[in-house]
Design a protein around this motif. Structure first.
Motif, short mmCIF file in Angstrom:
data_model
loop_
_atom_site.label_atom_id
_atom_site.label_comp_id
_atom_site.label_asym_id
_atom_site.label_seq_id
_atom_site.Cartn_x
_atom_site.Cartn_y
_atom_site.Cartn_z
N THR A 25 15.09 36.98 -18.20
CA THR A 25 15.28 37.72 -19.45
C THR A 25 16.29 38.86 -19.32
N VAL A 46 21.64 35.09 -22.33
CA VAL A 46 21.18 33.71 -22.47
C VAL A 46 22.13 32.84 -21.66
N ASP A 48 23.16 28.83 -21.29
CA ASP A 48 23.01 27.55 -21.98
C ASP A 48 23.23 26.35 -21.05
N LYS A 115 22.19 31.57 -30.06
CA LYS A 115 21.55 31.15 -28.80
C LYS A 115 20.72 32.30 -28.24
N LEU A 118 17.60 32.93 -30.48
CA LEU A 118 16.61 31.88 -30.28
C LEU A 118 15.85 32.08 -28.97
N LYS A 119 16.55 32.52 -27.94
CA LYS A 119 15.89 32.75 -26.65
C LYS A 119 14.84 33.85 -26.74
N TYR A 120 15.18 34.95 -27.41
CA TYR A 120 14.29 36.11 -27.42
C TYR A 120 13.29 36.11 -28.57
N PRO A 122 11.89 32.88 -30.12
CA PRO A 122 11.83 31.44 -30.37
C PRO A 122 10.84 31.04 -31.46
N GLU A 123 9.83 31.87 -31.70
CA GLU A 123 8.81 31.54 -32.69
C GLU A 123 9.19 32.02 -34.10
N ARG A 129 15.84 34.98 -38.17
CA ARG A 129 16.88 35.17 -37.16
C ARG A 129 18.24 35.39 -37.84
#
Length: 168
Positions: A25, A46, A48, A115, A118-120, A122-123, A129
């Motif tokens: 992270t 992030v 990829d 990206k 979405l990583k930090y 995701p829910e 977002r």
């Protein structure tokens, strides 16, 4: 050009390095700073599978350093377990060496921040977002690190455990 790992037995595989970069992270980005001093700064990121992306403000020490010399290293510590009775740590880490680039093109910048978002989160919904990205879009700068060399290493104790598992 890049040094070989001195303790080759403790080297992590390419897959292990990639997994660490994907699940990490934060890490420390190192650049050539003012007056020839290294500039190392903790960063969220992030990965990829090909490149690493970071966000920052549109001005500051990082951008000045990149403009002066785009070469960088980025270190992610995956594990750092202090073992006092052995006077050691059981560590696992990855270092990426590569070239930094400021992303200028709007769609490329949006893809990179998506990206990261979405990583930090995701829910979170795609709508939330997108709203968060839009709110901070104007002052946003995105950076890309293209790896030229990735190396990972772990404590010898962890290497021994891994070897024992595969042998049994």
């Amino acid at each position: 050009m890049f040094r070989e790992l001195r303790r080759k037995r403790q080297a992590l595989s390419e897959t292990d390095c990639s997994d660490i970069l994907k699940r990490g992270t934060s890490g420390v980005l190192a650049l050539m700073g003012d007056g020839g001093y290294p500039y190392a700064v903790p960063m969220s990121y992030v990965y990829d599978g090909e490149k690493l992306y970071f966000h920052c403000a549109k001005s500051g020490h990082k951008l000045d350093a990149i403009a002066g010399n785009p070469k960088a290293s980025f270190c992610v510590v995956d594990r750092d377990q202090v073992v006092p009775e052995e006077y050691t740590t059981y560590f696992r880490s990855v270092i990426v060496f590569g070239t930094m680039r400021i992303i200028e093109e709007e769609q490329e910048k949006r893809t990179a921040i998506e990206k990261l978002a979405l990583k930090y989160a995701p829910e979170d919904s795609a709508q939330n977002r997108a709203a968060a990205i839009e709110k901070d879009w104007k002052p946003l700068c995105m950076l890309e690190l293209t790896p030229e060399h990735i190396t990972g290493k772990e404590a010898v104790e962890l290497t021994k455990r891994r070897v024992l598992k595969t042998e049994s």
